[in-house]
Write an enzyme that holds these catalytic residues in place. Sequence first.
Site, PDB file in Angstrom:
ATOM      1  CG  ASP A  36      -0.206   0.005   2.521  1.00  0.00           C
ATOM      2  OD1 ASP A  36       1.039  -0.059   2.499  1.00  0.00           O
ATOM      3  OD2 ASP A  36      -0.860   0.067   3.576  1.00  0.00           O
ATOM      4  N   GLY A  37       2.162   1.127  -0.057  1.00  0.00           N
ATOM      5  CA  GLY A  37       3.032   2.304  -0.114  1.00  0.00           C
ATOM      6  C   GLY A  37       3.672   2.657   1.217  1.00  0.00           C
ATOM      7  CD  GLU A  38       1.162   1.271   6.206  1.00  0.00           C
ATOM      8  OE1 GLU A  38       1.863   0.452   6.831  1.00  0.00           O
ATOM      9  OE2 GLU A  38      -0.034   1.485   6.459  1.00  0.00           O
ATOM     10  CG  HIS A 128      14.492  29.657   1.188  1.00  0.00           C
ATOM     11  ND1 HIS A 128      15.141  29.993   0.017  1.00  0.00           N
ATOM     12  CD2 HIS A 128      13.432  30.489   1.288  1.00  0.00           C
ATOM     13  CE1 HIS A 128      14.488  30.974  -0.571  1.00  0.00           C
ATOM     14  NE2 HIS A 128      13.453  31.300   0.179  1.00  0.00           N
ATOM     15  CG  ASP A 167      16.252  35.589  -4.702  1.00  0.00           C
ATOM     16  OD1 ASP A 167      17.037  35.707  -3.741  1.00  0.00           O
ATOM     17  OD2 ASP A 167      15.763  34.500  -5.040  1.00  0.00           O
ATOM     18  CE  LYS A 190      13.436  34.462  -7.452  1.00  0.00           C
ATOM     19  NZ  LYS A 190      14.229  33.264  -7.201  1.00  0.00           N
ATOM     20  CG  ASP A 216      19.671  31.267  -5.295  1.00  0.00           C
ATOM     21  OD1 ASP A 216      19.373  31.574  -4.121  1.00  0.00           O
ATOM     22  OD2 ASP A 216      18.860  31.308  -6.233  1.00  0.00           O
ATOM     23  CB  THR A 221      12.638  25.030 -12.379  1.00  0.00           C
ATOM     24  OG1 THR A 221      12.680  26.459 -12.205  1.00  0.00           O
ATOM     25  CG2 THR A 221      11.549  24.442 -11.508  1.00  0.00           C
ATOM     26  CB  THR A 224      16.349  31.767  -9.917  1.00  0.00           C
ATOM     27  OG1 THR A 224      15.037  31.604  -9.378  1.00  0.00           O
ATOM     28  CG2 THR A 224      17.054  32.922  -9.241  1.00  0.00           C
TER      29      THR A 224
HETATM   30  C1  R5P Z   1      14.226  31.236  -3.953  1.00  0.00           C
HETATM   31  O1  R5P Z   1      14.035  32.249  -3.353  1.00  0.00           O
HETATM   32  C2  R5P Z   1      15.487  30.429  -3.840  1.00  0.00           C
HETATM   33  O2  R5P Z   1      16.501  31.093  -3.172  1.00  0.00           O
HETATM   34  C3  R5P Z   1      15.965  30.026  -5.207  1.00  0.00           C
HETATM   35  O3  R5P Z   1      16.333  31.177  -5.923  1.00  0.00           O
HETATM   36  C4  R5P Z   1      14.877  29.318  -5.958  1.00  0.00           C
HETATM   37  O4  R5P Z   1      14.278  28.355  -5.146  1.00  0.00           O
HETATM   38  C5  R5P Z   1      15.433  28.690  -7.188  1.00  0.00           C
HETATM   39  O5  R5P Z   1      14.389  28.049  -7.852  1.00  0.00           O
HETATM   40  P1  R5P Z   1      14.393  27.933  -9.433  1.00  0.00           P
HETATM   41  O6  R5P Z   1      15.662  27.261  -9.816  1.00  0.00           O
HETATM   42  O7  R5P Z   1      13.174  27.089  -9.728  1.00  0.00           O
HETATM   43  O8  R5P Z   1      14.264  29.292  -9.986  1.00  0.00           O
END
Ligand code: R5P
Length: 310
Positions: A36-38, A128, A167, A190, A216, A221, A224
Amino acid sequence: MSLCIVAGSANPNLAEAVAAGVGGVAMRSGLERFPDGELCPVVGPMRGDDVYVLQPTTPPVNEHLMELALLLDACRRAGSTRVTAVVPYFGYARQDRRSRPGQAIGARVVADILAAAGADRIIVVDPHTPGFEATCSIPVEVLTATSVLVTALRNRETSGSVVVAPDLGAVKLAERFAATLGLPVAVVRKSRTSGTSVRAEELVGDVVGRRPIIVDDMISTGATIEATARFLESHGALPQTVVAATHALLLEAAPERLDQLGLARLLVTDTVPPSNDLPILEVCSVAALLSDAIGRLHREEPLDDLARFE
Ligand code: R5P
């Protein structure tokens, strides 16, 4: 009290390297899966031990988180004296506040789960936000990979570069890199237009004729980094951007996205198991940083020079 490193399934190579660094071998937990995924992780004997469970909550985040919670409980029930959750990449850390009504504070919920499961303490690397610690009811050791990445950056010439925060949340990080490398800082403002795209909107600082080093906490993805690199070039920065980030999730089309940018260097750490899809990736291990921290905690020594305070 003996020191014991337990490896979850999310990053066993890092756990092995950390264990080797403290002069031991990582205990690989057995992981049974029910139809069941457990999940049902199983640990070995550890009665009276000082246990460090290493499990970043990388994708699949919820699976790895649940495995970690169960491992902590298993270690507690196996009679360990102290259990530390070593979560080099802490998923949900970006949910440290509500950005619109109706949301949860995911970072707090996850920290509560780990504490309830039996963690006495959490070790994280470059979460973060600095506010992360305040979301946890148990002690948190916040380490930074800045020195690991700076050492790698110094392998090549950096004069004439500018450290760029992509950012506003990355400004402190950029200042740390810049101070250590003796370079100026620039900041890009940004806005996120969707989960996979961002818009770079404003630049503070001088990048003309300089090679950018974008720093960063994480690359998810790649949106950024892509938006920032292109924005900087359109504002007179030299091409051949360098990128340094702690956590390389590299989800979805991130490898192709980054590949197309013609980056000079892409430095990341192994808090997340490194992708094989990006030949340019330079992986700088945080194993020595974690071994050092764990060794000191085990001996009840201070960690101040490894920790991040802001
Ligand atoms: C966001 O504030 C984080 O510091 C990264 O800049 C962000 O999570 C990067 O995500 P992505 O690569 O999707 O832009």
